[in-house]
Write a protein that holds these residues in place. Sequence first.
Motif, PDB file in Angstrom:
ATOM      1  N   UNK A   1       7.022  -3.856  -9.638  1.00  0.00           N
ATOM      2  CA  UNK A   1       7.537  -2.532 -10.341  1.00  0.00           C
ATOM      3  C   UNK A   1       9.113  -2.209 -10.427  1.00  0.00           C
TER       4      UNK A   1
ATOM      5  N   UNK B   1       6.728  -2.398  -0.471  1.00  0.00           N
ATOM      6  CA  UNK B   1       7.503  -1.297   0.050  1.00  0.00           C
ATOM      7  C   UNK B   1       7.822  -0.574  -1.329  1.00  0.00           C
ATOM      8  N   UNK B   2       7.453   0.705  -1.593  1.00  0.00           N
ATOM      9  CA  UNK B   2       8.018   1.480  -2.600  1.00  0.00           C
ATOM     10  C   UNK B   2       9.284   2.040  -2.462  1.00  0.00           C
TER      11      UNK B   2
ATOM     12  N   UNK C   1       8.781  -1.430  -6.713  1.00  0.00           N
ATOM     13  CA  UNK C   1       7.749  -1.683  -5.741  1.00  0.00           C
ATOM     14  C   UNK C   1       8.011  -2.948  -5.238  1.00  0.00           C
TER      15      UNK C   1
END
Lengths: 141, 141
Positions: free
Chosen positions: B64, B40-41, B113
């Motif tokens: 990220x 999931x960003x 992320x």
Amino acid sequence: MIKGVTVTPLKQIHDARGAVFHMVRTDAPHFAGFGEMYFSVVNPGVTKGWKRHSEMVMSLCAVQGRVKLVLMDEAAGVTQEVIFGAAEADYKLVTVPAGIWTAFSCISSEPAMLANCASILHRPDEAENVDLEKPPLSYAW
Amino acid sequence: MIKGVTVTPLKQIHDARGAVFHMVRTDAPHFAGFGEMYFSVVNPGVTKGWKRHSEMVMSLCAVQGRVKLVLMDEAAGVTQEVIFGAAEADYKLVTVPAGIWTAFSCISSEPAMLANCASILHRPDEAENVDLEKPPLSYAW
């Protein structure tokens, strides 16, 4: 094409808040079991390889950057290249059966991050490595 | 602390070529099964939530950026915050049992992320959603 290697387009769902990136589900035809999940970051211009697993099936996608993955079936004398990345049009799952040599290079200006949903726990005794400069079949990067 | 929530430091191994980031192994005490792997960003400043799964155990890390995850055990009246991210000192696995409300916000200048190694396949009927503005317990972001 190398027997047993599959390349499956993966879905990304984008909205104003961000996105959801699919990777792998146990009900997918190419799902090969789950042992371990890990990520490999490769810096721009760098190539990691060659490695061959005797038992692990790798399910790979890139969640950052873009990579060129080179696969070699040494016994069959077959080489295959797959380019994939985190951009929507490039976002794919590559399933690599046991017994195939692999090396991958980062072909983006940012580091690439490969996700591996591995079918078994990593064990050094089921992986062979050879120097990048000594590909199992002849290959020019 | 919410019963059943675990936070486990994760290893990153860095070298000149890049890095390897561990995530989860089937022999870890907190491993809860494998159903699906997805990402999931979340864009900077954005919060996603609230969601509660009735069956899925989530195993989360950030590959990220950096996130603040807020967890609520509504029945027990307990709220817990966990901050984690992709930087080595911040790299952790958060295991969220079924029955816990969650929301997460990106607190980095780049998108975050989140990787979810989910214990079961995603099914809409085992997830509840409420508006971000209506937290199950009172909460100020």
